[in-house]
Design an enzyme around this catalytic site. Structure first.
Site, PDB file in Angstrom:
ATOM      1  N   MET A  21       0.840  -1.202   0.000  1.00 30.17           N
ATOM      2  CA  MET A  21       0.000   0.000   0.000  1.00 30.17           C
ATOM      3  C   MET A  21       0.880   1.259   0.000  1.00 30.17           C
ATOM      4  O   MET A  21       0.398   2.361   0.274  1.00 30.17           O
ATOM      5  CB  MET A  21      -0.924  -0.011   1.221  1.00 30.17           C
ATOM      6  CG  MET A  21      -1.875  -1.210   1.180  1.00 30.17           C
ATOM      7  SD  MET A  21      -3.417  -0.960   2.045  1.00 30.17           S
ATOM      8  CE  MET A  21      -2.820  -0.776   3.712  1.00 30.17           C
ATOM      9  N   GLY A  27      11.116  -2.547   5.574  1.00 25.79           N
ATOM     10  CA  GLY A  27      10.342  -3.794   5.515  1.00 25.79           C
ATOM     11  C   GLY A  27       9.869  -4.074   4.096  1.00 25.79           C
ATOM     12  O   GLY A  27      10.078  -5.169   3.546  1.00 25.79           O
ATOM     13  N   HIS A  28       9.252  -3.076   3.471  1.00 25.42           N
ATOM     14  CA  HIS A  28       8.801  -3.245   2.080  1.00 25.42           C
ATOM     15  C   HIS A  28       9.997  -3.540   1.169  1.00 25.42           C
ATOM     16  O   HIS A  28       9.939  -4.410   0.298  1.00 25.42           O
ATOM     17  CB  HIS A  28       8.131  -1.971   1.569  1.00 25.42           C
ATOM     18  CG  HIS A  28       6.893  -1.575   2.318  1.00 25.42           C
ATOM     19  ND1 HIS A  28       6.873  -0.523   3.199  1.00 25.42           N
ATOM     20  CD2 HIS A  28       5.647  -2.087   2.319  1.00 25.42           C
ATOM     21  CE1 HIS A  28       5.659  -0.396   3.702  1.00 25.42           C
ATOM     22  NE2 HIS A  28       4.890  -1.334   3.191  1.00 25.42           N
ATOM     23  N   GLN A  52     -10.308  -3.186   2.195  1.00 27.63           N
ATOM     24  CA  GLN A  52      -9.799  -3.802   3.424  1.00 27.63           C
ATOM     25  C   GLN A  52      -9.852  -2.851   4.619  1.00 27.63           C
ATOM     26  O   GLN A  52      -9.367  -3.185   5.692  1.00 27.63           O
ATOM     27  CB  GLN A  52      -8.385  -4.361   3.222  1.00 27.63           C
ATOM     28  CG  GLN A  52      -7.297  -3.314   3.038  1.00 27.63           C
ATOM     29  CD  GLN A  52      -5.986  -3.944   2.611  1.00 27.63           C
ATOM     30  OE1 GLN A  52      -5.854  -4.474   1.523  1.00 27.63           O
ATOM     31  NE2 GLN A  52      -4.990  -3.890   3.500  1.00 27.63           N
ATOM     32  N   GLY A 138       5.099 -10.263   3.927  1.00 34.05           N
ATOM     33  CA  GLY A 138       5.851 -10.177   5.173  1.00 34.05           C
ATOM     34  C   GLY A 138       5.144 -10.921   6.298  1.00 34.05           C
ATOM     35  O   GLY A 138       3.911 -10.900   6.398  1.00 34.05           O
ATOM     36  N   ASP A 141       2.447  -9.173   8.724  1.00 33.73           N
ATOM     37  CA  ASP A 141       0.994  -9.367   8.645  1.00 33.73           C
ATOM     38  C   ASP A 141       0.755 -10.873   8.552  1.00 33.73           C
ATOM     39  O   ASP A 141       0.431 -11.418   7.494  1.00 33.73           O
ATOM     40  CB  ASP A 141       0.438  -8.626   7.435  1.00 33.73           C
ATOM     41  CG  ASP A 141       0.686  -7.137   7.554  1.00 33.73           C
ATOM     42  OD1 ASP A 141      -0.035  -6.477   8.301  1.00 33.73           O
ATOM     43  OD2 ASP A 141       1.657  -6.636   6.941  1.00 33.73           O
ATOM     44  N   VAL A 167      11.124  -7.018   9.402  1.00 30.24           N
ATOM     45  CA  VAL A 167      12.263  -6.095   9.528  1.00 30.24           C
ATOM     46  C   VAL A 167      11.945  -5.135  10.671  1.00 30.24           C
ATOM     47  O   VAL A 167      10.838  -4.590  10.743  1.00 30.24           O
ATOM     48  CB  VAL A 167      12.503  -5.328   8.210  1.00 30.24           C
ATOM     49  CG1 VAL A 167      13.607  -4.296   8.380  1.00 30.24           C
ATOM     50  CG2 VAL A 167      12.838  -6.307   7.091  1.00 30.24           C
ATOM     51  N   ARG A 178       2.633   3.111   9.645  1.00 31.44           N
ATOM     52  CA  ARG A 178       1.872   3.890  10.631  1.00 31.44           C
ATOM     53  C   ARG A 178       2.784   4.582  11.648  1.00 31.44           C
ATOM     54  O   ARG A 178       2.314   5.413  12.422  1.00 31.44           O
ATOM     55  CB  ARG A 178       0.856   2.991  11.332  1.00 31.44           C
ATOM     56  CG  ARG A 178      -0.241   2.531  10.375  1.00 31.44           C
ATOM     57  CD  ARG A 178      -1.402   1.888  11.088  1.00 31.44           C
ATOM     58  NE  ARG A 178      -2.564   1.809  10.231  1.00 31.44           N
ATOM     59  CZ  ARG A 178      -3.041   0.681   9.695  1.00 31.44           C
ATOM     60  NH1 ARG A 178      -2.468  -0.461   9.946  1.00 31.44           N
ATOM     61  NH2 ARG A 178      -4.103   0.702   8.916  1.00 31.44           N
TER      62      ARG A 178
HETATM   63  P1  AMP Z   1       1.569  -2.860   3.427  1.00 33.95           P
HETATM   64  O1  AMP Z   1       2.036  -1.807   2.500  1.00 33.95           O
HETATM   65  O2  AMP Z   1       1.496  -2.435   4.848  1.00 33.95           O
HETATM   66  O3  AMP Z   1       0.301  -3.528   2.930  1.00 33.95           O
HETATM   67  O4  AMP Z   1       2.679  -4.011   3.410  1.00 33.95           O
HETATM   68  C1  AMP Z   1       3.074  -4.599   2.201  1.00 33.95           C
HETATM   69  C2  AMP Z   1       3.874  -5.831   2.509  1.00 33.95           C
HETATM   70  O5  AMP Z   1       5.026  -5.466   3.263  1.00 33.95           O
HETATM   71  C3  AMP Z   1       3.095  -6.870   3.340  1.00 33.95           C
HETATM   72  O6  AMP Z   1       3.390  -8.167   2.858  1.00 33.95           O
HETATM   73  C4  AMP Z   1       3.654  -6.649   4.717  1.00 33.95           C
HETATM   74  O7  AMP Z   1       3.578  -7.799   5.555  1.00 33.95           O
HETATM   75  C5  AMP Z   1       5.100  -6.304   4.403  1.00 33.95           C
HETATM   76  N1  AMP Z   1       5.700  -5.571   5.518  1.00 33.95           N
HETATM   77  C6  AMP Z   1       5.221  -4.464   6.141  1.00 33.95           C
HETATM   78  N2  AMP Z   1       6.023  -4.130   7.167  1.00 33.95           N
HETATM   79  C7  AMP Z   1       7.016  -5.053   7.215  1.00 33.95           C
HETATM   80  C8  AMP Z   1       8.145  -5.278   8.055  1.00 33.95           C
HETATM   81  N3  AMP Z   1       8.424  -4.476   9.074  1.00 33.95           N
HETATM   82  N4  AMP Z   1       8.947  -6.334   7.789  1.00 33.95           N
HETATM   83  C9  AMP Z   1       8.679  -7.175   6.758  1.00 33.95           C
HETATM   84  N5  AMP Z   1       7.632  -7.024   5.924  1.00 33.95           N
HETATM   85  C10 AMP Z   1       6.809  -5.990   6.148  1.00 33.95           C
END
Ligand code: AMP
Length: 274
Positions: A21, A27-28, A52, A138, A141, A167, A178
């Site tokens: 998103m 992490g991303h 969602q 990741g 989630d 991460v 966030r």
């Molecule tokens: P999001 O943009 O929050 O929907 O996250 C996109 C992807 O990045 C999802 O698969 C998350 O689980 C992963 N993700 C978000 N934060 C982390 C993190 N700290 N470490 C590893 N993966 C992450």
């Protein structure tokens, strides 16, 4: 996008998909880098998915950072950004949703009704549009990851799901978009979330088997930090997420906590064999 990925596939190129998103952090980027090492082409989708989010959630406030996201992703080889609009993904008349089953009713699904169904629906759409050989999620989630793996198996979807580790910041907080909403002192307070998960692991390593007792200890240390409100602490079997009362085998210990109206998630997966 579809024509482009069809061409890559015809030419025998492997495609990795990283659904996001946006508002990238390390992490991303770890998911994007992993995909780039395992595939010829990596498609990174950036789409804040309205289906969602519940009606009272932060969809309209969700951070957008498209320009800097592109710059960060550019640092990784062979990345294509897919950035559809809401109307592209959900045109007038859209009405079909994926039902992921009971796995969607627990944890985040219980706290955020409809959330997991929205994630499942957008992911199937992204899989069909981007036609990846592998998709990267990741462990941050964890329920999303478990649901997607299950859905891919149940619906015979033709791709592999790759789990990527959480991460963390230098102070061990699970990185999250966030965090942009939190003050430095809120962030400092949020360290107690991972501290409580580490405490759970320690107690289990020392022989604890009763979920209730470990949850009480975890809540005990969280409640010493002002402003951190526990939404849930949960122990579920990995990876069908059935709730457990006794600790044995592969277990997801997860929690959601609210700090200054910001919901943070974290988890660990442990394997207790004796
Ligand atoms: P999001 O943009 O929050 O929907 O996250 C996109 C992807 O990045 C999802 O698969 C998350 O689980 C992963 N993700 C978000 N934060 C982390 C993190 N700290 N470490 C590893 N993966 C992450």
């Amino acid at each position: 996008m579809q024509k482009m990925v069809d061409t890559f596939r015809r030419r025998g190129k492997s495609i990795g998909l990283v659904p996001t998103m946006g508002a990238f952090h390390e992490g991303h980027l770890s998911l994007i880098k992993k995909s780039a090492t395992q595939n010829d082409i990596t498609v990174v989708s950036i789409f804040v998915n309205p289906t969602q989010f519940g009606p009272l959630e932060d969809f309209s406030k969700y951070p957008h950072a498209f320009k800097s996201d592109c710059e960060k992703a550019q640092g990784v080889n062979a990345v294509i950004i897919f950035h559809p609009t809401v109307a592209d993904m959900y045109p007038d008349g859209f009405q079909s949703y994926i039902d992921p089953g009971p796995i969607a009713d627990r944890l985040e699904g219980a706290a955020r009704p409809g959330h997991i169904r929205g994630v499942a629906t957008v992911c199937v759409k992204l899989f069909n549009i981007c036609k990846p050989h592998r998709a990267y999620f990741g462990q941050k989630d964890a329920q999303q990851l478990a649901m997607i793996k299950n859905m891919v198996k149940d619906l015979d979807l033709d791709l592999k799901i790759v789990r990527c580790p959480i991460v963390r910041t230098k102070t061990s907080i699970a990185m999250s978009s966030r965090h942009n909403y939190l003050s430095p002192s809120d962030l400092k307070n949020s360290e107690v979330i991972y501290d409580s998960l580490k405490l759970a692991k320690k107690l289990i390593d020392e022989g604890a088997t009763d979920v209730k007792a470990v949850k009480t200890e975890m809540a005990g240390i969280i409640n010493t930090v002002p402003g951190v409100k526990i939404e849930y602490i949960a122990f579920n079997r990995w990876d069908d997420l059935k709730e457990i009362e006794t600790i044995f085998g592969k277990i997801l210990i997860s929690m959601a906590a609210v700090i200054n109206e910001v919901r943070l998630l974290d988890n660990i997966i442990i394997n207790r064999i004796v």
